[in-house]
Each structure stands twice: as structure tokens, then as C-alpha cells.
Design a protein around this motif. Structure first.
Motif, PDB file in Angstrom:
ATOM      1  N   LEU A   9      -8.877 -36.336  -1.829  1.00 61.96           N
ATOM      2  CA  LEU A   9      -9.904 -36.370  -0.789  1.00 61.96           C
ATOM      3  C   LEU A   9      -9.660 -37.430   0.290  1.00 61.96           C
ATOM      4  N   PRO A  10      -9.214 -38.651  -0.037  1.00 60.10           N
ATOM      5  CA  PRO A  10      -9.001 -39.647   1.032  1.00 60.10           C
ATOM      6  C   PRO A  10      -8.031 -39.171   2.108  1.00 60.10           C
ATOM      7  N   TYR A  11      -6.971 -38.488   1.706  1.00 62.21           N
ATOM      8  CA  TYR A  11      -5.994 -38.014   2.686  1.00 62.21           C
ATOM      9  C   TYR A  11      -6.537 -36.825   3.480  1.00 62.21           C
ATOM     10  N   VAL A  12      -7.358 -36.008   2.850  1.00 60.35           N
ATOM     11  CA  VAL A  12      -8.005 -34.918   3.576  1.00 60.35           C
ATOM     12  C   VAL A  12      -8.929 -35.487   4.655  1.00 60.35           C
ATOM     13  N   ASN A 123     -27.341 -32.315  15.053  1.00 63.70           N
ATOM     14  CA  ASN A 123     -26.137 -33.087  14.800  1.00 63.70           C
ATOM     15  C   ASN A 123     -26.470 -34.570  14.665  1.00 63.70           C
ATOM     16  N   ASP A 124     -27.337 -35.077  15.555  1.00 63.81           N
ATOM     17  CA  ASP A 124     -27.752 -36.478  15.488  1.00 63.81           C
ATOM     18  C   ASP A 124     -28.519 -36.769  14.199  1.00 63.81           C
ATOM     19  N   LYS A 125     -29.400 -35.859  13.812  1.00 62.60           N
ATOM     20  CA  LYS A 125     -30.210 -36.075  12.608  1.00 62.60           C
ATOM     21  C   LYS A 125     -29.337 -36.147  11.365  1.00 62.60           C
ATOM     22  N   ILE A 126     -28.350 -35.250  11.277  1.00 65.03           N
ATOM     23  CA  ILE A 126     -27.434 -35.284  10.131  1.00 65.03           C
ATOM     24  C   ILE A 126     -26.632 -36.577  10.135  1.00 65.03           C
ATOM     25  N   MET A 127     -26.179 -36.983  11.325  1.00 70.87           N
ATOM     26  CA  MET A 127     -25.403 -38.213  11.433  1.00 70.87           C
ATOM     27  C   MET A 127     -26.221 -39.413  10.983  1.00 70.87           C
ATOM     28  N   TYR A 128     -27.469 -39.512  11.437  1.00 68.61           N
ATOM     29  CA  TYR A 128     -28.329 -40.630  11.039  1.00 68.61           C
ATOM     30  C   TYR A 128     -28.590 -40.613   9.534  1.00 68.61           C
ATOM     31  N   LEU A 129     -28.755 -39.426   8.956  1.00 67.31           N
ATOM     32  CA  LEU A 129     -28.993 -39.323   7.514  1.00 67.31           C
ATOM     33  C   LEU A 129     -27.795 -39.833   6.724  1.00 67.31           C
ATOM     34  N   VAL A 130     -26.591 -39.392   7.105  1.00 66.55           N
ATOM     35  CA  VAL A 130     -25.385 -39.833   6.398  1.00 66.55           C
ATOM     36  C   VAL A 130     -25.172 -41.329   6.597  1.00 66.55           C
ATOM     37  N   LEU A 131     -25.376 -41.812   7.814  1.00 66.16           N
ATOM     38  CA  LEU A 131     -25.192 -43.235   8.106  1.00 66.16           C
ATOM     39  C   LEU A 131     -26.168 -44.092   7.307  1.00 66.16           C
ATOM     40  N   ALA A 132     -27.429 -43.696   7.273  1.00 63.10           N
ATOM     41  CA  ALA A 132     -28.431 -44.451   6.521  1.00 63.10           C
ATOM     42  C   ALA A 132     -28.122 -44.425   5.029  1.00 63.10           C
ATOM     43  N   THR A 133     -27.629 -43.289   4.532  1.00 59.37           N
ATOM     44  CA  THR A 133     -27.291 -43.197   3.104  1.00 59.37           C
ATOM     45  C   THR A 133     -26.136 -44.115   2.753  1.00 59.37           C
ATOM     46  N   VAL A 134     -25.126 -44.165   3.605  1.00 60.93           N
ATOM     47  CA  VAL A 134     -23.977 -45.045   3.370  1.00 60.93           C
ATOM     48  C   VAL A 134     -24.418 -46.506   3.331  1.00 60.93           C
ATOM     49  N   ILE A 135     -25.245 -46.895   4.291  1.00 60.16           N
ATOM     50  CA  ILE A 135     -25.708 -48.287   4.343  1.00 60.16           C
ATOM     51  C   ILE A 135     -26.569 -48.613   3.131  1.00 60.16           C
ATOM     52  N   GLY A 191     -19.191 -42.626   2.142  1.00 61.31           N
ATOM     53  CA  GLY A 191     -18.476 -43.282   3.231  1.00 61.31           C
ATOM     54  C   GLY A 191     -17.357 -42.407   3.771  1.00 61.31           C
ATOM     55  N   MET A 192     -16.630 -41.723   2.881  1.00 62.89           N
ATOM     56  CA  MET A 192     -15.581 -40.813   3.344  1.00 62.89           C
ATOM     57  C   MET A 192     -16.181 -39.651   4.121  1.00 62.89           C
ATOM     58  N   LEU A 193     -17.337 -39.177   3.691  1.00 60.43           N
ATOM     59  CA  LEU A 193     -18.018 -38.117   4.437  1.00 60.43           C
ATOM     60  C   LEU A 193     -18.366 -38.589   5.843  1.00 60.43           C
ATOM     61  N   LEU A 194     -18.816 -39.836   5.967  1.00 62.26           N
ATOM     62  CA  LEU A 194     -19.158 -40.387   7.274  1.00 62.26           C
ATOM     63  C   LEU A 194     -17.927 -40.419   8.191  1.00 62.26           C
ATOM     64  N   PHE A 195     -16.792 -40.847   7.667  1.00 61.56           N
ATOM     65  CA  PHE A 195     -15.573 -40.880   8.469  1.00 61.56           C
ATOM     66  C   PHE A 195     -15.144 -39.475   8.878  1.00 61.56           C
ATOM     67  N   ALA A 196     -15.379 -38.501   8.012  1.00 60.51           N
ATOM     68  CA  ALA A 196     -14.962 -37.135   8.311  1.00 60.51           C
ATOM     69  C   ALA A 196     -15.775 -36.519   9.441  1.00 60.51           C
ATOM     70  N   ILE A 197     -17.037 -36.926   9.587  1.00 62.19           N
ATOM     71  CA  ILE A 197     -17.882 -36.309  10.621  1.00 62.19           C
ATOM     72  C   ILE A 197     -17.855 -37.084  11.939  1.00 62.19           C
ATOM     73  N   ILE A 198     -17.206 -38.240  11.970  1.00 63.16           N
ATOM     74  CA  ILE A 198     -17.186 -39.057  13.189  1.00 63.16           C
ATOM     75  C   ILE A 198     -16.712 -38.274  14.418  1.00 63.16           C
ATOM     76  N   PRO A 199     -15.608 -37.520  14.337  1.00 63.54           N
ATOM     77  CA  PRO A 199     -15.138 -36.836  15.558  1.00 63.54           C
ATOM     78  C   PRO A 199     -16.102 -35.798  16.105  1.00 63.54           C
ATOM     79  N   PHE A 200     -17.052 -35.366  15.306  1.00 65.91           N
ATOM     80  CA  PHE A 200     -17.937 -34.277  15.702  1.00 65.91           C
ATOM     81  C   PHE A 200     -19.359 -34.752  16.004  1.00 65.91           C
ATOM     82  N   THR A 201     -19.545 -36.068  16.093  1.00 64.04           N
ATOM     83  CA  THR A 201     -20.855 -36.638  16.367  1.00 64.04           C
ATOM     84  C   THR A 201     -20.739 -37.663  17.489  1.00 64.04           C
ATOM     85  N   ARG A 202     -21.872 -38.270  17.841  1.00 63.34           N
ATOM     86  CA  ARG A 202     -21.860 -39.310  18.869  1.00 63.34           C
ATOM     87  C   ARG A 202     -21.152 -40.578  18.388  1.00 63.34           C
TER      88      ARG A 202
END
Length: 253
Positions: A9-12, A123-135, A191-202
Motif C-alpha cells: 500500500l505505501p508504494y501504491v 470534495n471539501d467535506k470528505i477532505m475535512y473528514l479525513v484530515l480531522a480523523t488523521v489529526i 494518513g496514507m489515505l490523506l496523501f492519496a487524495i491530496i492531488p484531487f482536493t484543495r
């Protein structure tokens, strides 16, 4: 499952991150933006945004120190495990708390301000949810991840850090990460999920930090003549002059 999560998964995620950034830059440069909502509301933004971003820098620096510097090095320079753990607990806890406060202010602003909320996409709502979960999981790992369910002591620098450094030599130490506590495992997966969605969010704007601003040349809008005379004239000519050309020379041209 361990091989899938910690060996593949990390390399994916890296492929998705790099490929997504290339795709976004080539086909959506106009969308490469934070979609700033400062025009709608600025009072909360000018407080919450600096708190969030400065705290984020502190958290990232703490992660780099903990993941990249081996335990053997800190032992060699005289920092024992108790001192290191205390610094990570209090320093990381304070930075994490500031990060939560900043994010909470930004989310509250986005939800309570009608114009900002209307500009918020799914897209923003999903991003905020993942970001808040990681933190949130990061704070849980910081505060409770040093003890296994059986009561044994756990040092993430002998599990998570070893696994992280092994990824760079393409020999992932799956067993080391498998020995980590569930708090760190969950934090790493999200955290890996957050990095994966970065290119597709703000969040893509993080890769557009204006470092060139620190090294750009000065911009001279208007220079004074040597005698300090004040005059104004419409001058026909090339449209530019060397930096430092006095106004009286421009008027003669």
C-alpha cells in the motif's frame, strides 16, 4: 494483510500521489488552488488559518524527527528514552492541540458562515473528514500509543520508524510495523489515505508554496531623479527603461 498494508500500500499511495499531481498540473492548472473564501469572511480566517498552518509545520517537523532519526543516534548523543518520550509527549501534544484548535475554527467558520458553506463542495467535506480523523488519531497515538493492549511498553521508534525508513530502500520491514500498537497502525493507514487524495482536493496547494518569493529581485515601480524634482509627463518610447533611470532623462526621450 500485513504485507498488503505495510509492504504494498505505501508504494501504491506514492504512485497515486505523484501521478495525481502530474495529472492535475497538466489538465487542471486553473483548479490548482485553495479556492479562497476570504472575501466571504475574514475575521475567523485570519486567526484560525495561521494557527492551523504554523501548528501543522510543527507537527510535520516532529514527525520527520521521530521517523527519520534512529533511536541509536539519540542514545549516542545522550538523550535517553524517558527524556525523548517526554519531549515528544508534551511538544507533540501541544502542537497537536493547536492543530485541532485551528482546524476546529476553520470548520466552524465554513459551517457557520452561509456564503462559505455554500461554496463548500462534497470534495471539501470528505477532505475535512479525513484530515480531522488523521489529526485525531495522531493525538490518540501520542497520548496512548506507548502501551500495548497487554500492558507492555511500546516504542514507535523501534517499530513505525524502522518500517518507514525501510520503505526508502524498497525493503519494507513488515514485521516491525506489524508489532506497532493499533493506534499507530490506524493513524498510518488513514494518513496514507490523506496523501492519496491530496492531488484531487484543495490540499494540492501545499505543493505550490511560493518559495521563489524569497529570492525574487526587487520590483522598482518608480524611481526619483537625482535632484528630487517632481514632474509628470506622458512619454512616448520603448515602454521601459533601465532600473535607476532618472525621471528627467525619461522626459527628454
Amino acid at each position: 494483510m500485513d504485507v498488503l498494508l505495510w509492504g504494498i500500500l505505501p508504494y501504491v499511495v506514492v504512485l497515486v500521489l505523484v501521478g495525481g499531481l502530474i495529472w492535475r498540473y497538466r489538465f487542471d492548472q486553473f483548479g490548482w488552488t485553495t479556492r479562497s473564501s476570504q472575501l466571504y469572511e475574514s475575521k475567523l480566517l485570519k486567526i484560525g488559518s495561521p494557527i492551523f498552518h504554523f501548528a501543522l509545520i510543527a507537527v510535520l517537523m516532529g514527525h520527520l524527527v521521530g521517523l527519520l532519526i534512529p533511536k541509536a543516534f539519540t542514545d549516542w548523543i545522550g538523550i535517553d528514552q524517558h527524556t525523548y518520550h517526554a519531549g515528544a509527549l508534551y511538544g507533540g501534544g501541544l502542537a497537536g492541540l493547536a492543530l485541532i484548535v485551528g482546524l476546529a475554527m476553520l470548520i466552524w467558520r465554513r459551517r457557520s458562515t452561509s456564503a462559505v458553506f455554500k461554496a463548500t463542495t462534497w470534495n471539501d467535506k470528505i477532505m475535512y473528514l479525513v484530515l480531522a480523523t488523521v489529526i485525531g488519531l495522531g493525538m490518540v497515538a501520542t497520548l496512548t500509543g506507548d502501551t500495548t493492549p497487554t500492558g507492555e511498553e511500546h516504542n514507535y521508534r523501534e517499530t513505525v520508524s524502522v518500517w518507514f525508513r525501510s520503505l526508502f530502500v524498497f525493503q519494507p520491514d513488515v514485521e516491525a510495523m506489524g508489532a506497532a500498537t493499533w493506534q499507530f497502525k490506524t493513524h498510518v493507514v488513514i494518513g496514507m489515505l490523506l496523501f492519496a487524495i491530496i492531488p484531487f482536493t484543495r490540499l494540492v496547494h501545499a505543493f505550490s508554496a511560493p518559495f521563489h518569493y524569497l529570492f525574487r529581485p526587487y520590483i522598482v515601480y518608480r524611481s526619483r531623479d537625482a535632484q528630487g524634482a517632481r514632474q509628470s509627463a506622458t512619454v512616448k518610447g520603448r515602454g521601459w527603461d533601465p532600473v535607476g533611470t532618472p525621471d528627467n532623462q525619461r522626459s527628454r526621450r
